[in-house]
Design a protein around this motif. Structure first.
Motif, short mmCIF file in Angstrom:
data_model
loop_
_atom_site.label_atom_id
_atom_site.label_comp_id
_atom_site.label_asym_id
_atom_site.label_seq_id
_atom_site.Cartn_x
_atom_site.Cartn_y
_atom_site.Cartn_z
N CYS A 125 -37.78 -15.46 25.32
CA CYS A 125 -36.66 -15.28 26.24
C CYS A 125 -35.76 -14.12 25.76
CB CYS A 125 -35.85 -16.57 26.36
SG CYS A 125 -34.85 -17.00 24.93
N PRO A 126 -34.90 -13.61 26.65
CA PRO A 126 -34.01 -12.52 26.27
C PRO A 126 -33.11 -12.86 25.08
CG PRO A 126 -34.01 -12.80 28.65
CD PRO A 126 -34.78 -13.94 28.07
N GLY A 127 -32.64 -14.09 25.00
CA GLY A 127 -31.78 -14.47 23.88
C GLY A 127 -32.48 -14.40 22.54
N CYS A 128 -33.74 -14.80 22.52
CA CYS A 128 -34.51 -14.77 21.27
C CYS A 128 -35.02 -13.37 20.95
CB CYS A 128 -35.68 -15.75 21.34
SG CYS A 128 -35.15 -17.47 21.28
N THR A 129 -35.19 -12.54 21.95
CA THR A 129 -35.63 -11.17 21.73
C THR A 129 -34.55 -10.39 20.98
OG1 THR A 129 -36.96 -11.20 23.74
CG2 THR A 129 -36.40 -9.04 22.89
N LEU A 130 -33.30 -10.71 21.26
CA LEU A 130 -32.18 -10.01 20.64
C LEU A 130 -31.96 -10.40 19.18
CD1 LEU A 130 -29.65 -10.19 23.61
CD2 LEU A 130 -31.12 -8.28 22.96
N THR A 131 -32.48 -11.55 18.78
CA THR A 131 -32.24 -12.01 17.40
C THR A 131 -33.36 -11.64 16.48
OG1 THR A 131 -33.20 -14.17 17.90
CG2 THR A 131 -30.81 -13.93 18.09
#
Length: 131
Positions: A125-131
């Motif tokens: 997901c986008p949230g996990c891609t950023l981390t």
């Protein structure tokens, strides 16, 4: 299978309706609801019936053989593909427009009609891609 309309069933459905973006195992559900006096056998029995009724979707957890369940009984779920994050475990709805486009492209290119009720796309997901 005999259908039971019990307090336990009502509590289970209400809980699942509040957590439509989560994939939950039987043990996780039973543990969360143990304070509500719902037995493990009642969870199993009701999940089986809810799956037969098309209100929940059963999947196998990535990297294991454990079954997980997701509530799909809302009208929103019926017209959207689900996307599940392999890192955080959250499940998201693909927009209705994108779902329609994907179904159309797959049909045009391969002559295959996607079953959007039982199809889950796995990725990050986008949230996990950023981390």
């Amino acid at each position: 299978m005999k259908k039971y309309d019990t307090r336990q069933r009502e509590l289970l459905i209400a809980f699942l309706e509040r957590h439509p973006h989560q994939l939950l195992s039987v043990r996780e559900i039973a543990q969360i609801l143990c304070g509500k006096q719902i037995s493990l056998s009642a969870v199993y029995r009701n999940l089986t019936q809810l799956e037969a009724d098309g209100l929940i979707r059963k999947a196998i957890k990535t990297g294991s053989r454990e079954a997980v369940y997701q509530y799909v009984g809302s009208s929103v779920c019926r017209s959207h593909l689900h996307m599940s994050c392999i890192r955080c475990g959250k499940t998201f709805h693909m927009s209705e427009e994108h779902t329609s486009q994907l179904r159309r492209v797959v049909s045009e290119l391969d002559g295959f009609d996607l079953d959007i009720h039982n199809t889950v796309l796995h990725g990050i997901c986008p949230g996990c891609t950023l981390t």
